[in-house]
Design a protein around this motif. Structure first.
Motif, mmCIF file in Angstrom:
data_model
loop_
_atom_site.group_PDB
_atom_site.id
_atom_site.type_symbol
_atom_site.label_atom_id
_atom_site.label_comp_id
_atom_site.label_asym_id
_atom_site.label_seq_id
_atom_site.Cartn_x
_atom_site.Cartn_y
_atom_site.Cartn_z
ATOM 1 N N VAL A 372 10.302 -13.117 -9.193
ATOM 2 C CA VAL A 372 9.515 -13.153 -7.816
ATOM 3 C C VAL A 372 8.230 -12.164 -8.612
ATOM 4 O O VAL A 372 8.389 -11.525 -9.096
ATOM 5 C CB VAL A 372 9.881 -12.437 -6.502
ATOM 6 C CG1 VAL A 372 11.205 -13.202 -6.087
ATOM 7 C CG2 VAL A 372 10.403 -11.018 -6.855
ATOM 8 N N THR A 374 4.958 -9.937 -7.049
ATOM 9 C CA THR A 374 4.235 -9.285 -5.798
ATOM 10 C C THR A 374 2.815 -9.679 -5.770
ATOM 11 O O THR A 374 2.297 -10.198 -6.567
ATOM 12 C CB THR A 374 4.628 -7.733 -6.044
ATOM 13 O OG1 THR A 374 3.724 -7.413 -7.336
ATOM 14 C CG2 THR A 374 5.977 -7.278 -6.213
ATOM 15 N N VAL A 419 7.580 -11.950 -0.504
ATOM 16 C CA VAL A 419 7.405 -10.936 -1.590
ATOM 17 C C VAL A 419 5.681 -10.888 -1.790
ATOM 18 O O VAL A 419 5.241 -10.093 -1.972
ATOM 19 C CB VAL A 419 7.991 -11.354 -2.742
ATOM 20 C CG1 VAL A 419 7.513 -10.389 -3.919
ATOM 21 C CG2 VAL A 419 9.716 -11.192 -2.355
ATOM 22 N N PHE A 427 6.887 -3.137 -2.280
ATOM 23 C CA PHE A 427 8.041 -4.182 -2.211
ATOM 24 C C PHE A 427 8.959 -3.323 -2.543
ATOM 25 O O PHE A 427 10.272 -3.441 -2.096
ATOM 26 C CB PHE A 427 7.637 -5.238 -3.284
ATOM 27 C CG PHE A 427 8.841 -6.061 -3.370
ATOM 28 C CD1 PHE A 427 9.107 -6.979 -2.392
ATOM 29 C CD2 PHE A 427 9.536 -5.883 -4.642
ATOM 30 C CE1 PHE A 427 10.334 -7.939 -2.725
ATOM 31 C CE2 PHE A 427 10.603 -6.716 -4.809
ATOM 32 C CZ PHE A 427 11.029 -7.794 -3.837
ATOM 33 N N LEU A 435 13.306 -7.609 4.019
ATOM 34 C CA LEU A 435 12.980 -8.598 3.089
ATOM 35 C C LEU A 435 13.698 -9.817 3.296
ATOM 36 O O LEU A 435 13.016 -11.063 3.288
ATOM 37 C CB LEU A 435 13.353 -8.241 1.666
ATOM 38 C CG LEU A 435 13.150 -9.144 0.553
ATOM 39 C CD1 LEU A 435 11.541 -9.331 0.212
ATOM 40 C CD2 LEU A 435 13.697 -8.413 -0.699
ATOM 41 N N LYS A 463 16.822 -4.863 -7.191
ATOM 42 C CA LYS A 463 15.643 -4.831 -7.243
ATOM 43 C C LYS A 463 15.121 -4.187 -8.581
ATOM 44 O O LYS A 463 15.466 -3.048 -8.833
ATOM 45 C CB LYS A 463 14.537 -4.706 -6.036
ATOM 46 C CG LYS A 463 14.923 -5.601 -5.151
ATOM 47 C CD LYS A 463 13.949 -5.088 -4.091
ATOM 48 C CE LYS A 463 14.283 -3.716 -3.426
ATOM 49 N NZ LYS A 463 13.393 -3.476 -2.477
#
Length: 614
Positions: A372, A374, A419, A427, A435, A463
């Motif tokens: 992902v 940000t 995100v 994040f 989330l 993460k």
């Protein structure tokens, strides 16, 4: 050999009894046998030869030359026609050849002397010794006829015999057989053991075969190549094939296992007459007939209550099998199991798959890793765990081929939309529950419903930054926070330990004070009890002295008795004391004033008790 003498007109030669002389005269050859002297002119040629000694296993071949001018006679001394001669051995033979020559075989044992000077002798040859288990094939080169000579014998070949290789008879055991083909007629026969077999001259022998052995669970198919008739042999049995029979080979096998059909196994066969497949489920010991071709054994499929299967028939229709209604079943002809390929790798990109033919309707979970970005364009790898369940198998089969991949891709798109609202710092500090709120919310999602699945819960496992340098910095920040929390916890722990130690000391002092109070109280009570006991004893002593004695006298008597007891204790001790009269503090009491009748006894008693060294 005798000596030779020469004279003016000729020569004389002496020969022994085992010698002969051949004289080559101008008119022809002549032979003379010894012993004796033989004289001949010097212009004659002479040759002395020895007789041939033949053993019982030896022979020679003599070729007689016939005079072409007089075919009925030979150049012998007796001038007897050769065709009428008899040999020296009854087994000797006379043979005619194409060149008007006679060939004679002379066998031993004998001493052979040459009778015809024109005869040609072969070298001495040995006969062939054949044992009882040997034979040879002999071919007559003049006629081409073959014959078999079998032992035991001492075989002497004829002049035109061509001798084959010495062979052993075929010793067949009770479980062996061979095929014999007569090359003169083409007929074939089977020779079975136990037997010691002697082939004929024109027999062609096959290798020795072992009997075909079938146990009680085996069978074989046999075809006769001459008639085309087929038959089936079933065990337990041992047998030999006929001369024109052979085992039918199917898939490189000639012996097959009898198929056991029961409640757990069925057999799929193809009918060769109709071309249709048949499934035989009746329990039996099954052997396919000649009109049936064995295809495969099909196992009984059993489904648990939470399992489902999908079958496809010959028309392409889907047949759903449920573990509650269809607990067990066979797959019938022209049906096949529907199989899906599910992604089982961490990224769910269909590079690594598993074959799924049983669909589990219980709750399932899978791990998924994806990338992902940000709001500040930092790439972060997110690991999640997805709990899901199959709700409608028919929709799942019609819409998708890989449900895990579809679920993971849809979950990824939902999380990406969240995100993109946060930068990297926000994040990383964002709670996992916030989330994935959009994924775990119970809003109506036609995506999952159209595929017959339901996503129960999504959990974030980890993460981490994709860039190692950023991840390293972020790890340092986390480590600093962790160390600060660790130091605070450590200081709080030390303060708590000191406080506990101080509270312990206070409690210990309190307990010590309580202990002293209890000891003093116990000591006071003990002294009080001792005083009461001693006072009661003194009171009883004084009271028992009588009322006629004054109290002062009673007390004096009591004190004197106490001193007496102390002296008594000193007198009984083995230790020597050196005391002054003042330290002894003794008194002599006249007890007569108190008790006259017993005065002497009391005085003696006191004196005995006061007998100490002062």
């Amino acid at each position: 050999m005798g000596c030779c003498k020469s004279t003016q007109y000729g020569c004389c030669i002496a020969i022994d009894h085992d010698e002969s002389i051949i004289l080559n005269k101008p008119t022809g050859k002549e032979i003379r046998n010894g012993p004796g002297w033989f004289c001949f002119p010097s212009w004659w040629d002479a040759q002395v030869i020895k007789s041939i000694a033949l053993q019982n296993n030896q022979y020679i071949i003599v070729k007689h030359i016939i005079d072409l001018d007089n075919k009925g006679t030979s150049h012998t001394r007796s001038d007897i026609p050769l065709i009428q001669r008899t040999t020296t051995n009854e087994k000797d033979e006379l043979l005619h050849d194409s060149e008007m020559q006679l060939i004679e075989i002379v066998r031993g044992p004998q001493i052979y002397k040459l009778k015809n000077p024109y005869d040609h002798l072969s070298e001495i040859k040995s006969m062939i010794n054949l044992s009882s288990t040997q034979y040879i094939i002999v071919t007559d080169k003049l006629t081409g006829v073959k014959r078999v000579e079998c032992g035991p014998q001492l075989f002497c070949p004829k002049p035109y015999d061509e001798i084959g290789e010495i062979k052993n008879l075929y010793n067949l055991s009770s479980t062996e057989y061979l095929m014999v083909t007569d090359q003169s007629t083409g007929e074939r026969n089977t020779v079975t053991g136990p037997k010691l077999f002697l082939p004929k001259a024109y027999d062609q022998i096959s290798p020795i075969y072992s009997y075909i052995v079938l146990n009680h669970t085996q069978y074989c198919r046999i075809i006769d190549s001459r008639t085309g008739v087929m038959r089936i042999e079933k065990g337990p049995k041992t047998f030999a094939l006929g001369p024109y029979e052979s085992l039918m080979r199917i898939d490189d096998h000639t012996i097959f296992d009898i198929i056991n059909i029961d409640t757990e196994n069925a057999v799929l066969v193809k009918n060769l007459d109709t071309g249709l497949d048949e499934l035989i489920t009746t329990p039996q010991k099954f052997i396919p007939s000649f009109t049936q071709k064995f295809m495969e054994i099909r196992k009984l499929i059993k489904l648990a209550p939470y399992e489902n299967m999908v079958l496809i028939d010959k028309d392409g229709q889907h047949i759903l099998k449920n573990g509650v209604k269809d607990k067990s079943f066979f797959i019938y002809p022209y049906q096949q199991i529907y199989i899906q390929s599910w992604s089982n790798d961490l990224k769910k990109d269909h590079r690594s798959t598993i074959q799924v033919d049983r669909f589990d309707t219980r709750n399932q979970y899978m791990d998924y890793e994806f990338l992902v970005r940000t709001a500040d364009n930092v790439e972060i790898i997110l690991d999640v765990s997805i709990f899901w369940q199959i709700t409608d198998l028919y929709k799942l089969v019609l819409v998708t081929q890989d449900p895990p991949e579809d679920i993971c891709n849809h979950t990824r798109s939902e999380i990406l939309s969240q995100v993109s609202k946060y930068n990297m710092k926000e994040f990383m500090g964002l709670p996992n529950s916030k989330l994935i709120d959009s994924v775990n919310s119970e809003k109506d999602d036609s995506f999952y419903e159209s595929r017959g699945v339901n996503v129960i819960r999504v959990e974030v496992l980890e993460k981490r930054c994709k860039d190692p340098e950023i991840q390293k910095i972020f790890k340092q920040i986390i480590d600093e926070k962790t160390n600060r929390i660790k130091n605070i916890e450590k200081q709080e722990a030390e303060n708590e330990v000191k406080l506990c130690d101080l509270n312990g000391k206070i409690e210990a002092e309190k307990l010590n004070g309580t202990l002293l109070k209890i000891k003093k109280e116990n000591e006071r009570q003990e002294n009080q009890a001792d005083g009461i006991a001693e006072g009661s004893r003194i009171q009883n002593f004084i009271g028992n002295l009588g009322d006629d004695i004054p109290t002062e006298k009673k007390l004096q008597i009591y004190f004197d008795i106490q001193n007496t007891k102390r002296l008594d204790l000193l007198s009984q001790s083995k230790t020597t004391f050196y005391l002054t009269p003042k330290e002894v503090d003794t008194k002599v009491i006249n007890v007569n004033t108190i008790h006259a009748p017993n005065a002497s006894a009391a005085q003696n008693n006191i004196q005995s008790k006061l007998s100490i060294d002062v």
